[in-house]
Design an enzyme around this catalytic site. Structure first.
Site, PDB file in Angstrom:
ATOM      1  N   GLY A   7       0.829  -1.205   0.000  1.00 12.70           N
ATOM      2  CA  GLY A   7       0.000   0.000   0.000  1.00 12.70           C
ATOM      3  C   GLY A   7       0.856   1.243   0.000  1.00 12.70           C
ATOM      4  O   GLY A   7       2.056   1.162   0.303  1.00 12.70           O
TER       5      GLY A   7
ATOM      6  N   SER B 155     -22.951  -5.019 -27.439  1.00 14.39           N
ATOM      7  CA  SER B 155     -22.189  -4.080 -28.269  1.00 14.39           C
ATOM      8  C   SER B 155     -21.311  -4.834 -29.262  1.00 14.39           C
ATOM      9  O   SER B 155     -20.757  -4.244 -30.180  1.00 14.39           O
ATOM     10  CB  SER B 155     -21.292  -3.225 -27.370  1.00 14.39           C
ATOM     11  OG  SER B 155     -20.237  -4.020 -26.873  1.00 14.39           O
ATOM     12  N   GLY B 156     -21.151  -6.152 -29.025  1.00 14.90           N
ATOM     13  CA  GLY B 156     -20.243  -6.908 -29.889  1.00 14.90           C
ATOM     14  C   GLY B 156     -18.839  -6.958 -29.313  1.00 14.90           C
ATOM     15  O   GLY B 156     -17.969  -7.642 -29.830  1.00 14.90           O
ATOM     16  N   GLY B 157     -18.592  -6.230 -28.211  1.00 17.88           N
ATOM     17  CA  GLY B 157     -17.314  -6.338 -27.511  1.00 17.88           C
ATOM     18  C   GLY B 157     -17.287  -7.658 -26.738  1.00 17.88           C
ATOM     19  O   GLY B 157     -18.315  -8.319 -26.613  1.00 17.88           O
ATOM     20  N   VAL B 158     -16.096  -8.015 -26.237  1.00 15.22           N
ATOM     21  CA  VAL B 158     -15.957  -9.312 -25.565  1.00 15.22           C
ATOM     22  C   VAL B 158     -16.918  -9.432 -24.381  1.00 15.22           C
ATOM     23  O   VAL B 158     -17.619 -10.432 -24.228  1.00 15.22           O
ATOM     24  CB  VAL B 158     -14.519  -9.494 -25.011  1.00 15.22           C
ATOM     25  CG1 VAL B 158     -14.324 -10.881 -24.445  1.00 15.22           C
ATOM     26  CG2 VAL B 158     -13.491  -9.202 -26.067  1.00 15.22           C
ATOM     27  N   ASP B 159     -16.969  -8.394 -23.546  1.00 11.08           N
ATOM     28  CA  ASP B 159     -17.685  -8.523 -22.278  1.00 11.08           C
ATOM     29  C   ASP B 159     -19.182  -8.748 -22.492  1.00 11.08           C
ATOM     30  O   ASP B 159     -19.757  -9.693 -21.960  1.00 11.08           O
ATOM     31  CB  ASP B 159     -17.470  -7.276 -21.407  1.00 11.08           C
ATOM     32  CG  ASP B 159     -16.029  -6.841 -21.380  1.00 11.08           C
ATOM     33  OD1 ASP B 159     -15.176  -7.672 -21.746  1.00 11.08           O
ATOM     34  OD2 ASP B 159     -15.742  -5.690 -21.012  1.00 11.08           O
ATOM     35  N   SER B 160     -19.810  -7.871 -23.286  1.00 12.46           N
ATOM     36  CA  SER B 160     -21.250  -8.040 -23.440  1.00 12.46           C
ATOM     37  C   SER B 160     -21.562  -9.299 -24.244  1.00 12.46           C
ATOM     38  O   SER B 160     -22.591  -9.946 -24.031  1.00 12.46           O
ATOM     39  CB  SER B 160     -21.899  -6.800 -24.057  1.00 12.46           C
ATOM     40  OG  SER B 160     -21.475  -6.602 -25.372  1.00 12.46           O
TER      41      SER B 160
ATOM     42  N   GLU C 104       4.682 -10.745  -6.404  1.00 12.38           N
ATOM     43  CA  GLU C 104       3.672 -10.807  -7.472  1.00 12.38           C
ATOM     44  C   GLU C 104       4.153 -10.202  -8.787  1.00 12.38           C
ATOM     45  O   GLU C 104       3.559 -10.445  -9.834  1.00 12.38           O
ATOM     46  CB  GLU C 104       2.371 -10.115  -7.011  1.00 12.38           C
ATOM     47  CG  GLU C 104       2.417  -8.602  -6.813  1.00 12.38           C
ATOM     48  CD  GLU C 104       2.971  -8.154  -5.456  1.00 12.38           C
ATOM     49  OE1 GLU C 104       3.705  -8.934  -4.828  1.00 12.38           O
ATOM     50  OE2 GLU C 104       2.692  -7.015  -5.041  1.00 12.38           O
TER      51      GLU C 104
ATOM     52  N   HIS D 216       8.076  -7.604  -3.353  1.00 11.40           N
ATOM     53  CA  HIS D 216       6.830  -7.943  -4.055  1.00 11.40           C
ATOM     54  C   HIS D 216       6.982  -9.224  -4.886  1.00 11.40           C
ATOM     55  O   HIS D 216       7.517  -9.169  -5.988  1.00 11.40           O
ATOM     56  CB  HIS D 216       6.424  -6.788  -4.976  1.00 11.40           C
ATOM     57  CG  HIS D 216       5.964  -5.591  -4.208  1.00 11.40           C
ATOM     58  ND1 HIS D 216       4.653  -5.414  -3.837  1.00 11.40           N
ATOM     59  CD2 HIS D 216       6.652  -4.538  -3.705  1.00 11.40           C
ATOM     60  CE1 HIS D 216       4.539  -4.285  -3.149  1.00 11.40           C
ATOM     61  NE2 HIS D 216       5.735  -3.737  -3.055  1.00 11.40           N
TER      62      HIS D 216
ATOM     63  N   LYS E  58     -10.430  -9.875 -17.446  1.00 11.69           N
ATOM     64  CA  LYS E  58     -10.736  -9.909 -18.881  1.00 11.69           C
ATOM     65  C   LYS E  58     -10.304 -11.225 -19.542  1.00 11.69           C
ATOM     66  O   LYS E  58     -11.041 -11.799 -20.331  1.00 11.69           O
ATOM     67  CB  LYS E  58     -10.034  -8.743 -19.569  1.00 11.69           C
ATOM     68  CG  LYS E  58     -10.419  -8.582 -21.012  1.00 11.69           C
ATOM     69  CD  LYS E  58     -11.077  -7.271 -21.195  1.00 11.69           C
ATOM     70  CE  LYS E  58     -11.666  -7.057 -22.539  1.00 11.69           C
ATOM     71  NZ  LYS E  58     -12.629  -5.955 -22.494  1.00 11.69           N
TER      72      LYS E  58
ATOM     73  N   CYS F 219       5.017  -6.355   1.815  1.00 15.15           N
ATOM     74  CA  CYS F 219       5.427  -4.955   1.972  1.00 15.15           C
ATOM     75  C   CYS F 219       4.582  -4.255   3.049  1.00 15.15           C
ATOM     76  O   CYS F 219       4.693  -4.599   4.216  1.00 15.15           O
ATOM     77  CB  CYS F 219       5.349  -4.266   0.613  1.00 15.15           C
ATOM     78  SG  CYS F 219       6.312  -2.767   0.577  1.00 15.15           S
ATOM     79  N   TYR F 220       3.692  -3.323   2.676  1.00 20.33           N
ATOM     80  CA  TYR F 220       2.884  -2.665   3.711  1.00 20.33           C
ATOM     81  C   TYR F 220       2.109  -3.695   4.529  1.00 20.33           C
ATOM     82  O   TYR F 220       1.960  -3.560   5.745  1.00 20.33           O
ATOM     83  CB  TYR F 220       1.897  -1.672   3.080  1.00 20.33           C
ATOM     84  CG  TYR F 220       1.058  -0.947   4.120  1.00 20.33           C
ATOM     85  CD1 TYR F 220       1.498   0.242   4.680  1.00 20.33           C
ATOM     86  CD2 TYR F 220      -0.161  -1.483   4.561  1.00 20.33           C
ATOM     87  CE1 TYR F 220       0.748   0.889   5.656  1.00 20.33           C
ATOM     88  CE2 TYR F 220      -0.914  -0.838   5.539  1.00 20.33           C
ATOM     89  CZ  TYR F 220      -0.455   0.350   6.078  1.00 20.33           C
ATOM     90  OH  TYR F 220      -1.190   0.984   7.044  1.00 20.33           O
TER      91      TYR F 220
END
Ligand code: XMP
Length: 518
Positions: free
Chosen positions: A59, A228-233, A176, A174, A374, A86-87
Site C-alpha cells: 500500500g 455491443s459486440g465487444g468481448v464482455d457483453s 507478485e 513484491h 478480462k 510490503c505494507y
C-alpha cells in the site's frame, strides 16, 4: 456471497497497492479462487467464507501515518496462514509485536535477497540468492520473539520473517511482479505448501455455477441485454442464453460510427449463429444528426452518450415485462469501486464512462462476470463457442469512429475512414504478432495536402496509422511493425480509398500522447 466454482477461497485484503490485482491474477493462475476485499474486512466476515489463506497487499501509506489502514488483529486468530507483502507485512508486524521504521530513502527496484533458511517451505525450489523487487518507504526493524528471520537483503535485515507457528509470513519485497525472479514459486509455495489449497478452481466451473445462479435469480422473468459486440457483453449474452434461453432478449444499437462490417458481424454471430432473440436497432440517422457540425471531441462523446441512453430507453419500452438487465461488468471495475484509494485508473476512466446507462434504468442488474478478469472472460467466451474474432477483439471506444474522424463527422468522412481502417485490419491480421498488439486503427485528419496521381495534382485527405502495444491502455508504445507491412498498408490506402493521398505513421508513446487522437 459464496465462492465461485470452488469450495476453497483465498482472501486478498487491499491496502491500496497498485499491485493488488496482480496478486489476484497470480493466485488464480495457481487455480485458487480469490477475491480482493477492502483492507478493513473483519476476521468474522472472512471466516464465514471458508477461507484457507489470507494475503495482505502492499500500500502507498506508512504504517505510522495518520489514518493509515489497519488490519483486524482477529485475522491472525483465524488459524489460517497469512502472507503480508510490503505494507501488509509492516501492518501485520505492528499488530503482532514488531517495530517499523521509515527508511531515509525509499528503496525501489531490483535487490538481491539472501535466503538464510532455505529449508523453509516458502523457499521450496529456490536458490539461496534471489533477485527481488522492492518498493517501500518503511521497513520492519525489530520483531518479537514470536518471529524467525528467514532472509535478508543488504539494506533490510528482516526481508522475510515468519512466526514460530508458521502461520504468518511477511515479505518486504513484491513476489507478485515479474521482476522478482522466483518463477512464481513464492506465491505457489504459500498457497500449496503453507495454506494447503488443493487448486481445484477452473474457469469452466465458474460457468456451471454462474448458469445455476442466473437460473435461480431470474426464475421465469425476462432479461434484456444491450449487446455491443465487444468481448464482455458478448460473453454475458451467451452465458445468459445458456442459462435461460428464450427468456433473454438482446438488442444491438447501431450508432452509425462503427467499423466496416461490424454490425453485420454481430448480427451474423448472435442471431444467425447462436439463434438469440436479437433485435437490431439502426439508429445511424439519429446519432449522425446529433454529431452534425460538432468538432469538439468531448461534445461528440457527450452527444453520443446521451443519444445512447435515449435509444436504450426507447428499446426497453418494447419489453415492459423485463425485470433484469444483464451487463458485462468485469472484476477490475468492481474492485475500483470497492477500494478506498483512488488510483490513476479512476481518473482516466471518467471520460470513458460516457455511453454507460443511467442509474435509474429501473431494472435489476445481472452481472455474471463481476468476479472475472478480462482474460478469464475471454476463456469463458471460447468455452461457449464465441468466434475468435470476437474473443480477441481489440478494445474499441464507445464513441467509435466519431473520435477517429478528427473534426466534423459526416457520412462521407466516415466512408473514407471506414475504408482505410478496414485495410489496416486486413493487413494487420497477417502480422505474426497480431495477438500481442493492443490496438491498430486508422485516423482521418482534418487537413488536405497536395499529391500527384497520374498527371493530376490532388488535394486530398491524410490518414494516420495508430498501432500500439499496451497492457491496460494506461500506458502504451507504438509497435515497430515490419516495413513491408507498413508499405502495403500505405500503398493500399492511397490506391483504394478515394479521397486519400497520404498516409503517416504515429510514432509517439503514451504518455505524453494518448492512444486515440480525438
Ligand atoms: P486514450 O486515448 O485515453 O485511450 O489513451 C485509452 C484507451 O481507452 C479507449 N478510449 C475509450 N473507450 N470510451 C471508451 O469506451 C471513450 O470515450 C474512450 N476514449 C478512449 C482507447 O481506445 C484506448 O483503448
Amino acid at each position: 456471497m459464496d465462492d465461485r466454482g470452488s469450495n476453497e477461497f483465498c482472501a486478498i485484503l487491499d491496502f491500496g497497492s497498485q499491485y493488488s490485482q496482480l496478486i489476484a491474477r497470480r493466485v488464480r493462475e495457481n487455480r485458487v479462487y480469490c477475491e480482493i476485499l477492502p483492507h478493513d474486512t473483519s476476521a468474522a466476515q472472512i471466516s464465514q467464507r471458508g477461507c484457507k489463506g489470507v494475503i495482505l497487499s502492499g500500500g502507498p501509506c506508512g504504517v505510522y501515518e495518520q489514518d493509515a489502514p489497519q488490519v483486524d488483529p482477529g485475522i491472525f486468530q483465524l488459524g489460517v496462514p497469512v502472507l503480508g507483502i510490503c505494507y501488509g507485512m509492516q501492518a501485520a508486524c505492528q499488530v503482532l509485536g514488531g517495530m517499523v521504521t521509515p527508511v531515509e530513502e525509499r528503496e525501489y527496484g531490483d535487490t538481491t535477497l539472501f535466503v538464510d533458511r532455505s529449508d523453509d517451505p516458502i523457499f521450496h525450489g529456490l536458490d539461496e540468492k534471489l533477485k527481488v523487487w522492492m518498493s517501500h518507504g518503511d521497513r520492519v526493524m525489530e520483531v518479537s520473539e514470536r518471529f524467525t528471520t528467514l532472509a535478508h537483503t543488504e539494506n533490510a535485515p528482516l526481508a522475510v520473517v515468519r512466526d514460530k507457528e508458521g502461520k504468518f509470513y511477511g515479505l518486504q519485497f513484491h513476489p507478485e511482479v515479474t521482476h522478482t525472479r522466483d518463477d512464481g514459486k513464492i506465491i505457489n509455495n504459500f498457497l500449496y505448501r503453507i495454506c494447503r489449497f488443493s487448486g481445484d478452481w477452473e474457469v469452466q466451473d465458474y460457468v456451471a455455477q454462474a448458469v445455476e445462479e442466473i437460473r435461480s435469480t431470474v426464475g421465469d422473468k425476462r432479461v434484456i441485454c444491450a449487446l455491443s459486440g465487444g468481448v464482455d457483453s458478448s460473453v454475458v449474452a451467451l452465458l445468459l442464453h445458456r442459462a435461460i434461453g428464450e427468456q433473454l432478449t438482446c438488442f444491438f444499437i447501431d450508432n452509425g460510427v462503427l467499423r466496416q462490417g461490424e454490425a453485420e458481424q454481430v448480427c451474423g454471430v448472435f442471431r444467425d449463429g447462436f439463434g438469440l432473440d436479437f433485435r437490431f436497432i439502426d439508429a445511424t440517422d439519429r446519432f449522425l444528426e446529433q454529431l452534425s457540425g460538432v468538432i469538439d471531441p468531448e461534445t461528440k462523446r457527450h452527444r453520443i452518450g446521451h443519444q445512447f441512453i435515449e435509444e436504450f430507453r426507447e428499446a426497453a419500452k418494447q419489453f415492459p415485462d423485463a425485470t433484469f438487465l444483464a451487463q458485462g461488468t468485469l472484476y477490475p471495475d468492481v474492485i475500483e469501486s470497492v477500494s478506498p484509494f483512488e488510483g490513476p485508473s479512476a481518473t482516466i476512466k471518467s471520460h470513458h464512462n460516457v455511453g454507460g446507462l443511467p442509474k435509474d434504468h429501473g431494472f435489476e442488474l445481472i452481472e455474471p462476470l463481476r468476479f472475472l478478469f478480462k482474460d478469464e472472460a475471454r476463456q469463458i467466451g471460447k468455452e461457449l463457442g464465441l468466434p475468435d474474432e470476437i474473443v480477441h477483439r481489440q478494445p474499441f471506444p464507445g464513441p467509435g469512429l466519431a473520435i477517429r474522424v478528427i473534426g466534423e463527422v459526416t457520412r462521407e468522412r466516415l466512408r473514407v475512414l471506414r475504408k482505410a481502417d478496414a485495410i489496416v485490419q486486413e493487413e494487420m491480421v497477417t502480422y505474426s504478432d497480431y495477438r500481442s498488439v493492443w490496438q491498430s486503427f486508422a485516423v482521418l485528419l482534418p487537413v488536405q495536402t497536395v499529391g500527384v496521381q497520374g498527371d493530376q495534382r490532388t488535394y486530398d485527405d491524410v490518414i494516420a496509422l495508430r498501432i500500439v502495444d499496451s497492457t491496460d491502455g494506461m500506458t502504451a508504445d507504438w509497435v515497430h511493425l515490419p516495413e513491408d507491412l507498413l508499405a502495403r498498408m500505405s500503398n493500399r490506402i492511397v490506391n483504394e480509398v478515394t479521397g486519400v493521398n497520404r498516409v503517416v505513421l504515429d510514432i509517439s508513446s503514451k504518455p505524453p500522447s494518448t492512444i486515440e487522437w480525438e
